[in-house]
Write an enzyme that holds these catalytic residues in place. Sequence first.
Site, mmCIF file in Angstrom:
data_model
loop_
_atom_site.group_PDB
_atom_site.id
_atom_site.type_symbol
_atom_site.label_atom_id
_atom_site.label_comp_id
_atom_site.label_asym_id
_atom_site.label_seq_id
_atom_site.Cartn_x
_atom_site.Cartn_y
_atom_site.Cartn_z
ATOM 1 C CB ALA A 132 15.382 22.908 12.485
ATOM 2 C CG HIS A 440 22.473 27.824 9.992
ATOM 3 N ND1 HIS A 440 22.112 26.532 9.355
ATOM 4 C CD2 HIS A 440 21.422 28.290 10.626
ATOM 5 C CE1 HIS A 440 20.604 26.501 9.639
ATOM 6 N NE2 HIS A 440 20.325 27.667 10.503
ATOM 7 C CB THR A 486 20.347 26.633 17.388
ATOM 8 O OG1 THR A 486 20.291 27.742 16.494
ATOM 9 C CG2 THR A 486 19.802 27.421 18.521
#
Length: 511
Positions: A132, A440, A486
Amino acid sequence: MSAAGRLPGSVDVAIVGSGPNGAAYARILSEQAPGSRIAMFEVGPTVTEPPGAHVKNLVDPAAQAAAERRSQGPSADAATLSSPAAVVAGRRQARPGTFLLPDGFAFDGEDGLPAVAMSSNVGGMGAHWTCACPRPGGSERIPYLPGLDELLTDAERVLGVTATALEDAPFAELIRRRLSAAIDDGRSPATRVQPMPLAVHRRADGQLVWSGSDVVMGEVTRSNPHFTLYDEALVTRVVVEQGRAAAVEVRDLRSNEVSTVRASFVVVAADALRTPQLLWASGIRPAALGRYLNDQAQVVYAARISGADTTIEPPAAGAISQHSGVSWIPFTDELPYHGQVMQLDASPVPLADDDPVVPGSIVGLGLFCAKELRWDDRLEFADDRTDSYGMPAIRVHYKLTEHDHRTLDQARDEIVRMAKAIGEPLGDVPITLPLGASLHYQGTTRMGESDDGTSVCGPDSEVWSVSGLFVAGNNVIPTSTAANPTLTSVALAIRGARRIARELRAEGAQP
């Protein structure tokens, strides 16, 4: 080659870590400074062909499982669970392809990060992620960074991002229409329900290909005669001479021999835990190192699509179907979470037993919550205790604030409303995953506009106190985010790589 064997004696750029951010440095340098000598060092083994590919591209389930086991570093033989929610039930096991900190993940009076995890393999976590790639919005954006949108566009290029890979998913429009009716009111057009940008493309034969570091590197890097990837090579120290990064010390895990590899520039892209760990081990210890650690607390739920015909034949050979696509609910400052909605059989978080599961009929919902940034949320490193690689042991200090708990409560209420909009909620209440489950982690070598003691590196990702030393990864992001990080971290890596390329060209390293 050095006297120690397969490792080089000197290079122009030494890159530590082979995940998407290290790969982005190699890609941009190959494009913009093609004559520079680049060495990439990865502590883990090569588990796919091409090196760095996403394990979901391995069609054979046994081959995928083997690649995941080999990515688990010191826990290669440990059992794993596909759902991080298992920690809620008292079992502390990693997801396939990752391994947990054995201890030091929580302390009395703190929440800690019980599900904090890493991977050790060529491609890093880029071999295991969900791909994603939403753009940051509102306060997620770095306000002092010029040209951020252009950098994000280039990051989409190297990651292979598209919002149309799953455009033919038969239930996607239905799901988005129902979600939009429930939550779009009052949102700006850019923050309404929409297809999730994904680092995925579809081959001519219809097979989905998930982007890993192999896609980021691209053919320009693979065909670069001056680029070499060294797997099973542990960088134990960055050597600093007269205030500048001058070399890296590397232990070849195949022979156990140690080499000193001279370098004009060093890039440390070893993830949000091991990048600050390496700087600490190297005696590079700015005040903000390891500080402002932040994770995205995650709430998940599931719903069965109601009032629609979901009788579609499943795909052949047990492949994951893509009937529901992936939908995105963007972060806003007023609603400080980011939503990801996908069918359950494509989700990493299975939440329901439905025998048989009609492909696409069970939808998984996840909300990631932005964290209030705190100096005291931090990593500490032990000078007198080491991890399984012989590096300083990592300790995690982390605590949710009252503001964080309010955000979580708000997210729990919102995800129930979303599930009801889609159809029939499954389960009495949503699940709040153990902290660290998002994977994350950010902030531990954070970027700053100036060297005021609250950051580790500047806007080009160069460490304030050591010239020629660059850091890369989610750990560089200085803002509190809820969106998958990312795309942003790769954008920052591109900026840093362009800076190195300019200096190499100016120094005449190019033919």
